[in-house]
Design a protein around this motif. Structure first.
Motif, short mmCIF file in Angstrom:
data_model
loop_
_atom_site.label_atom_id
_atom_site.label_comp_id
_atom_site.label_asym_id
_atom_site.label_seq_id
_atom_site.Cartn_x
_atom_site.Cartn_y
_atom_site.Cartn_z
N SER A 25 0.81 -1.22 0.00
CA SER A 25 0.00 0.00 0.00
C SER A 25 0.84 1.27 0.00
O SER A 25 0.36 2.35 -0.33
CB SER A 25 -0.94 0.00 1.21
N SER A 26 2.12 1.17 0.35
CA SER A 26 2.97 2.36 0.40
C SER A 26 3.65 2.64 -0.93
O SER A 26 4.38 3.62 -1.05
CB SER A 26 4.03 2.19 1.50
N ARG A 27 3.44 1.78 -1.89
CA ARG A 27 4.12 1.95 -3.18
C ARG A 27 3.08 1.98 -4.30
O ARG A 27 1.94 1.52 -4.14
CB ARG A 27 5.11 0.81 -3.41
N ASP A 28 3.48 2.50 -5.46
CA ASP A 28 2.59 2.50 -6.62
C ASP A 28 2.39 1.08 -7.13
O ASP A 28 3.22 0.18 -6.89
CB ASP A 28 3.18 3.36 -7.73
N ALA A 29 1.32 0.95 -7.88
CA ALA A 29 1.03 -0.37 -8.48
C ALA A 29 2.09 -0.73 -9.51
O ALA A 29 2.61 0.13 -10.22
CB ALA A 29 -0.34 -0.36 -9.13
N GLU A 30 2.40 -2.03 -9.57
CA GLU A 30 3.33 -2.53 -10.57
C GLU A 30 2.54 -2.93 -11.82
O GLU A 30 1.54 -3.65 -11.73
CB GLU A 30 4.12 -3.71 -10.03
N VAL A 31 2.99 -2.47 -12.98
CA VAL A 31 2.27 -2.68 -14.24
C VAL A 31 3.05 -3.71 -15.07
O VAL A 31 4.23 -3.51 -15.38
CB VAL A 31 2.12 -1.36 -15.02
N LEU A 32 2.35 -4.80 -15.42
CA LEU A 32 2.92 -5.86 -16.25
C LEU A 32 2.21 -5.82 -17.59
O LEU A 32 1.00 -6.03 -17.67
CB LEU A 32 2.75 -7.24 -15.60
N LYS A 33 2.93 -5.52 -18.68
CA LYS A 33 2.34 -5.34 -19.99
C LYS A 33 2.68 -6.52 -20.90
O LYS A 33 3.84 -6.90 -21.03
CB LYS A 33 2.83 -4.04 -20.63
N SER A 34 1.63 -7.04 -21.53
CA SER A 34 1.82 -8.14 -22.49
C SER A 34 2.21 -7.59 -23.85
O SER A 34 1.88 -6.45 -24.21
CB SER A 34 0.54 -8.95 -22.62
N LYS A 35 2.87 -8.41 -24.63
CA LYS A 35 3.27 -8.03 -25.98
C LYS A 35 2.23 -8.43 -27.03
O LYS A 35 2.36 -8.09 -28.20
CB LYS A 35 4.61 -8.66 -26.33
N VAL A 36 1.20 -9.18 -26.60
CA VAL A 36 0.17 -9.62 -27.56
C VAL A 36 -0.74 -8.45 -27.86
O VAL A 36 -1.26 -7.79 -26.96
CB VAL A 36 -0.64 -10.80 -26.98
N LYS A 37 -0.97 -8.19 -29.14
CA LYS A 37 -1.70 -7.00 -29.55
C LYS A 37 -3.08 -7.36 -30.09
O LYS A 37 -3.43 -8.51 -30.26
CB LYS A 37 -0.90 -6.25 -30.62
N SER A 38 -3.87 -6.28 -30.34
CA SER A 38 -5.19 -6.36 -31.00
C SER A 38 -6.14 -7.27 -30.24
O SER A 38 -6.73 -8.20 -30.79
CB SER A 38 -5.03 -6.85 -32.45
N LEU A 39 -6.31 -7.02 -28.97
CA LEU A 39 -7.21 -7.84 -28.16
C LEU A 39 -8.62 -7.28 -28.13
O LEU A 39 -9.55 -7.98 -27.71
CB LEU A 39 -6.66 -7.96 -26.74
#
Length: 1306
Positions: free
Chosen positions: A1081-1095
């Motif tokens: 809660s003391s840190r920003d959210a971690e963002v995990l981005k996929s490389k799969v496109k056009s969803l």
């Protein structure tokens, strides 16, 4: 001798005659007198003799005269011995012996019979086997009793094989008794007319029987006439017997054909015919084959008044019978004897003789590859061309009929069959000089005439005197015969000089051969005085109709060649060489355990039995497998009484035939049918003491009267409310009997199988003023298969079950399932004197089917690549028929073994049938046998096992075999009979946890799943499905879902906690997937981005997310897995909610995620799973017992199916609460024309509906205004404030317009 002595002698003679006649019935059964031993030498003929001391007259059993028997000059297959018994005699047995004191004896032979010494007929055992077993030495006697006694004057024996160290040598004897008969000969214009008076004691039964022989293939044989000229005719048509029904002499209508039986009846041999009339049917018998025929109702009291045999004097038939009749009987009346004695009841018309005048027609049979007939052709000086004529009959489509060389190297002529057409080809130097074609369908087994003529430059071929066609040509070269004519084929290679055959050999018969208009004497050919031949049967036609009677079962179509028959099983529902094996399963239960899901299926309730397959609907549910059989009206239907009758009658026609319906009910463990009656002032059953107003008919057609209603007990004359004591009027036992003016109903399930199905309804109280009624009879629904799980467990090798003898003489199929841990054992065995049948596990990978029907033991086996003793169920199906034996094991290729040509056909067993062991109690089977059926008839293994030591009924442990059918984390659960898939831990549902659960979301839709406190879980665990349990602190997640949307960005899933931690699964503005983890809660959210496109492309995508502490893996569709690492400590503490769709409480979120969460999700979500929780499934299936909160429209849909190309078009949707049934004051919804009172009620209902609709539209308008205001607030956010989330929520207008789902707000 004085008068007294004569009188005494006469009395003694009469008494003796009376005693003889009284014992005649007994004596008739004894027919074994010696027939040959007292014959003179002149009664014997042979093809040749070695010497005068080896003459045929010495061939008498146990005699030592001459050289001790007959031996021919040369020992080859063209020899024969003939015996003339002096008159037609009944022959019951034949005995053979070798030549005395020699090494000469036969090991096998053929028997021929004849009345005239010509036109021989081969005697066959079982209609197939031609050869008889002979001797093994010169002195022992081998006797063979004929299965069917033969009646003949002449007997001919043809040696087939003999002692290889000796010669053909023979002594013989035949056994039988005198044969007496009355015979009459008709010439095509003569007839006998009998006027009959039916015996009043036999009015329900009349029998006409006779024997006949003829050379003509068509003609009226007999006409029986009754009242008003109605009659039955028996006519020969193309060698088959037709039974025709005629309505009268004056009737202009064509006769109706009731049956066709027999074949090749124009072979100039005696054929037995009988017609037995009973009140409702006829039994027609031709030779050994009988057919039962239903006759029209108007003939049920019909009696024969006149019997006409031969020529008919009025226009009933164009052709009349030409041939001989024998022993014509009407009941016990000998009609030919009456005609002989000029009885007044008989009229003789035309030339009738009381003997059989037979014309001699010599035929020749070409049976095989080495068959040919060579005749000299006319010389060129005596003939300017060629003229050849003959008749032939065959079943083959192709074969060489005639060939000859043209003179001076002019080429070769071939007359042959091709595709059942006659073709003539003249060939020279690899080039066809001439080709002609005529006729069609010449392989029909009928006699066809052929004339080949070449004169004065004109060449012609004529088939059937031009009735069958002709062809002509004017060749530029002469067509004549150089030296020889070859019929049917050519000599062997080493003997060929001028004969070449590039075509198939001819197999068939020929007769009436002529060369240059001169008939060919085939008896000279047989004596080697004319021409040459090989492998011919002269003076007989050996054609056999293998399709009469047809060996093809279940309506399979029979076709044949000269040597074999074939069955076309297409569209019959059966397969195999004789269309014996069922293609379809026997129940919905069996389809389910093959892995099938709900749908329409053909079921064959009796397997290979006579009942045809039927189309039913199989509903595979998690608990039961239901079979639904529809009828012609299963909807709620308003009663509209007819003014002429007091009762309203309704009949129900089912989609299956009667025997199919009753067999399906009998085979099922449980059946039910819904019976409903909605009423207003329309009484139903009155009281138990009085007669009912209404009743229904149920059970086997036409049904028995039933006076109880759905939910009550048979015979109770009550409804379900009377049984439960909660009727609206306690004085009555049905709600409708209260006779109220308000709508009420009596509904319930009929479950007594003996009373099902419902055939008819008779409703009585429907004519009074104000009476209204609506009824419904639902489809017949059954579940369970009593035979499919019927099993027995054999725990010792010496244990077995025994049943009565298995009778599968011509067709035998055995099907069962087994499982075992043993490596060998006998499943089944049944023995006869010599015959047997056995199926066994010979090793851990081999199943063997062995049997003997008299041709020696045969074996079929299937080898498995995997061990069969794996304690899993394996399926075995063995079949033996007249063509082949086959063995199937699981899904492995079928193994087959052809039956020997012209071998024994009948499987003759006489001992008990042993299951799980053998008669010797050795090599027994240890394990389970289930669902055992013999020729489609199930054996009750459990019933027999209950009373048999060492065998236990039932066999548990089905998940080892069928557990793989449970999909998507479904769990296989054992049952006493079978198994079921527990889908509690799966996001899917259905019989195999295979059905995806999907829902269409709109922007206002929100589904919130609340994770409960531990004390609440334990307190409510017994009432809640296991799919809602969860731990509150997680060190890992397993998340999966499928989605389909055009929205980006979009929030797919959001999980929050009490500690401002969260997990978010979303599509960003680039149409790619993002996972946001905030575990600290003391840190920003971690963002995990996929490389799969056009969803956000409107296609279905599947996402799987797995986390274990700080390791995260993500997979989208079939793309490679993507791995990530988190920097937080990896604990997700105090989880609170899981939200799908719009998130209403989003103040704890990051601002950009909060804005996205408030927009909601438009599209489809399917099979959502979070660890062991399936929130979407809980909302759709258990909304009342699950901790879910739904707001906005949530539509269950099939949008998550991968087969749905466009999920928004023509989507089948239904709401979580489907309000149906009654409107206004309880009136049922019916698909019927309304009465006046119903119309008024309908108008009132419409008014109410309009008012409600206006209020709903107003509320919707206010809601939309509020929603628009909120959306405008979101759109007012500056674009630069939300760089990562470019809002694009414009849905496809085409999808919106085409979806048009009904909305249900919770």
């Amino acid at each position: 001798m004085d008068f007294g002595t004569k009188r005494v002698a006469g009395i003694i003679a009469q008494v003796a005659l009376l005693l003889c006649s009284s014992s005649g019935t007994h004596g008739a059964d004894v027919c074994d007198s010696s027939l040959v031993s007292n014959l003179p030498p002149s009664s014997f003929r042979s093809s040749s003799q070695l010497s005068s001391s080896h003459a045929p007259g010495f061939a008498k059993l146990n005699r030592r005269d001459g050289a001790g028997g007959w031996s021919p000059l040369s020992s080859d297959s063209y020899q024969w011995l003939e015996v003339d018994l002096g008159e037609r005699t009944k022959i019951s047995a034949v005995a053979t012996q070798g030549r005395y004191g020699s090494s000469d004896w036969l090991t096998s032979y053929l028997l021929m019979f004849s009345d005239t010494g010509h036109n021989w007929k081969q005697y066959r055992q079982e209609d197939s086997i031609g050869s008889f077993p002979g001797n093994s030495n010169a002195d022992s006697v081998v006797q063979y009793k004929l299965q069917q006694p033969a009646v003949a004057r002449f007997l001919r024996l043809l040696p087939l094989d003999w002692n290889p160290s000796g010669r053909i040598g023979l002594r013989l004897e035949t056994y039988g008794c005198p044969y007496t008969s009355d015979v009459v000969s008709l010439d095509g214009s003569s007839s006998l007319v009998f006027r009959l008076t039916p015996d009043p004691r036999q009015t329900s039964r009349e029998v006409v029987s006779l024997k006949f022989k003829t050379l003509r293939n068509s003609g009226t044989l007999l006409h029986a006439e009754g009242e008003r000229g109605r009659g039955l005719s028996l006519e020969l048509e193309r060698g088959k017997l037709q039974l025709l029904l005629r309505q009268g002499r004056t009737s202009s209508s064509e006769p109706r054909r009731l049956s066709s039986l027999g074949s090749l009846l124009d072979d100039q041999h005696w054929h037995h015919l009988a017609v037995e009339r009973r009140s409702s049917h006829l039994n027609l018998t031709v030779d050994k084959h009988t057919e039962r025929i239903q006759i029209p109702a108007e003939f049920s009291h019909w009696h024969i008044q006149q019997l006409i045999v031969g020529a008919i004097q009025y226009p009933v038939s164009k052709r009349n019978f030409h041939g001989c009749l024998e022993n014509l009987m009407y009941n016990d009346l000998k009609l030919i004897e009456l005609a002989k004695h000029e009885d007044h009841k008989v009229t003789v018309m035309g030339n009738v003789t009381f003997s059989c005048a037979e014309s001699v027609s010599i035929a020749v049979t070409f049976p095989g590859p080495q068959s040919f007939l060579q005749l000299p052709g006319a010389t060129a000086s005596s003939s300017g061309g060629v003229s050849v004529g003959f008749q032939f009959r065959t079943w083959n489509k192709a074969g060489l009929l005639l060939t000859f060389d043209l003179p001076q190297g002019g080429g070769v002529a071939w007359l042959y069959l091709s595709e059942a057409r006659l073709r003539l080809q003249v060939h020279k130097a690899d080039r066809a000089l001439l080709e002609l074609s005529a006729g069609s369908a010449l392989n029909d087994g009928q006699w066809h005439s052929v004339d080949l003529n070449s004169r004065r430059g004109r060449l012609s071929i004529i088939v059937d005197k031009e009735e069958g066609g002709s062809a002509h040509a004017t060749p530029s070269f002469p067509v004549t015969v150089e030296s020889h004519l070859f019929f049917g084929g050519c000599p062997a290679e080493e003997d060929r000089q001028e004969c070449k055959n590039p075509f198939n050999i001819f197999q068939g018969c020929m007769r009436l051969l002529s060369v240059e208009k001169q008939p060919v004497d085939l008896m000279k050919v047989q004596q080697r005085l004319l021409g040459n031949y090989s492998n011919l049967q002269i003076d007989m036609c050996g054609i056999i109709d293998r399709c009469s009677p047809s060996r093809c079962e279940h309506g399979g179509r029979c076709s044949q060649s000269w040597t074999v028959f074939h069955c076309n099983c297409s569209d019959s529902g059966y397969s195999g060489a004789t269309c014996h094996s069922p293609v379809f399963e026997q129940s919905c239960e069996a389809y389910k355990h093959n892995g099938n899901t709900s749908g329409h299926f053909y079921i064959d309730v009796d397997g290979s039995g006579p009942i045809k397959p039927q189309l039913v609907y199989c509903n595979m549910t998690e608990e039961n497998t239901w079979m639904l059989i529809q009828h012609n009206n299963s909807e709620l239907t308003r009663v509209r009484p007819s003014p002429e009758v007091n009762q309203h009658s309704v009949h129900f026609d089912y989609s299956t035939e009667e025997e199919q319906l009753l067999a399906a009910i009998s085979q099922s463990e449980y059946c039910e049918q819904d019976l409903s009656y909605h009423c207003r002032k329309s009484r139903l059953l009155n009281t138990p003491e009085g007669s009912p107003f209404s009743w229904w008919l149920g059970g086997p057609a036409p049904g028995r009267v039933q006076s109880y209603w759905g939910g009550a007990q048979p015979g109770s004359q009550q409804c379900v409310c009377g049984l439960q004591g909660d009727c609206v009027d306690p004085q009555h036992y049905c709600n409708c009997d209260a006779d109220r003016t308000e709508w009420t109903e009596d509904s319930g399930l009929l479950t007594h199988k003996e009373s099902l199905p419902v055939r008819s309804l008779l409703l009585g109280d429907v004519r009074r003023p104000g009476s209204e009624a609506v009824y419904r009879v639902g489809p017949l629904s059954c579940h369970g298969d009593k035979n499919f799980w019927n099993a027995a467990f054999f725990d010792k090798e010496t244990s077995y079950l025994h049943f009565p003898t298995f009778h599968g003489e011509l067709s035998a199929d055995i099907a069962f399932l087994f499982k075992t841990t043993a490596s060998s054992g006998v499943f089944l065995e049944n023995l006869g004197i010599k015959d047997f049948i056995r199926i066994e596990l010979s090793s851990s990978t081999r199943v063997v089917f062995s049997f003997d029907v008299g041709n020696g033991p045969l074996e079929v086996h299937v080898e498995s690549m995997v061990p069969l003793n794996d304690n899993r169920w394996h399926r075995v199906r063995a079949e033996r028929n007249v063509k082949e034996a086959s063995l199937r094991l699981d899904g492995l290729p079928v193994a087959t073994q052809e039956a020997p040509a012209d071998g024994h056909l009948h499987l003759q067993l006489n001992s008990q049938l042993f299951i799980g062991g053998t008669a010797s109690r050795q090599k027994g089977f240890r394990g389970c046998i289930r669902s055992l059926q013999l020729n489609g008839v199930p054996l009750d293994l459990e019933e027999r096992a209950e009373i048999t030591p060492g065998v236990r009924p039932g066999c548990p442990g089905h998940c080892s075999s069928y557990g793989s059918l449970c999909q998507n984390q479904g769990r296989c659960v054992e049952r006493a009979s079978g198994f079921h898939c527990d889908c509690d831990l799966s996001a899917h549902t259905g019989a195999f946890c295979h059905t995806e659960l999907s829902a269409s979301f709109q922007s206002a839709t929100s589904l919130r799943y609340t994770f409960k406190e531990p004390y609440e879980l334990s307190r409510n665990s017994s009432a809640l499905p296991s799919s809602i349990y969860s731990d509150l602190t997680l060190r890992g997640e397993n998340v999966s879902l499928s989605f389909r949307t055009n929205q980006s960005p979009a929030l797919l899933l959001y999980v929050s906690s009490y500690y401002t931690q969260y997990l978010a699964l979303l599509i960003n503005k680039h149409d790619t997937l993002e996972v946001r983890y905030k575990l600290d809660s003391s840190r920003d959210a971690e963002v995990l981005k996929s490389k799969v496109k056009s969803l956000a492309d409107g296609e279905l995508h599947t996402v799987t997310l797995r986390r274990l502490t700080d390791s995260v893996s993500l997979q989208i569709d079939q793309n490679p897995r993507e791995d990530f690492n988190l920097t937080s400590d990896g604990e997700f503490n105090g989880i609170k909610w899981l939200v799908l769709g719009r998130v209403h409480d989003s103040e704890d979120l990051d601002p950009d995620l909060s804005r996205l969460a408030s927009l909601g999700f438009s599209g489809c979500l399917s099979v959502v799973r979070f660890n062991s929780i399936s929130p979407l499934k809980a909302a759709l299936l258990h909304p009342d017992s699950s901790p879910v909160t739904i707001s906005g429209p949530l539509l269950q849909s099939s949008c998550g199916s991968s087969a749905a190309a466009n999920p928004y078009a023509a989507e089948n949707t239904h709401h979580l609460s489907d309000h149906s049934g009654v409107v206004a004051s309880g009136q049922p919804l019916v698909n019927a024309i309304r009465t006046d009172s119903a119309l008024i009620g309908g108008v009132i209902a419409v008014v109410i509906f309009v008012v409600v609709t206006v209020l709903a539209i107003t509320a919707r308008f206010l809601y939309r205004r509020k929603e628009t205001y909120r959306n405008q607030e979101v759109k007012g956010v500056k674009q630069e404030d939300s760089q990562d989330f470019h809002f694009n929520n414009q849905t496809d207008p085409q999808n919106v317009s085409s979806e048009n789902p009904k909305e249900y707000f919770i």
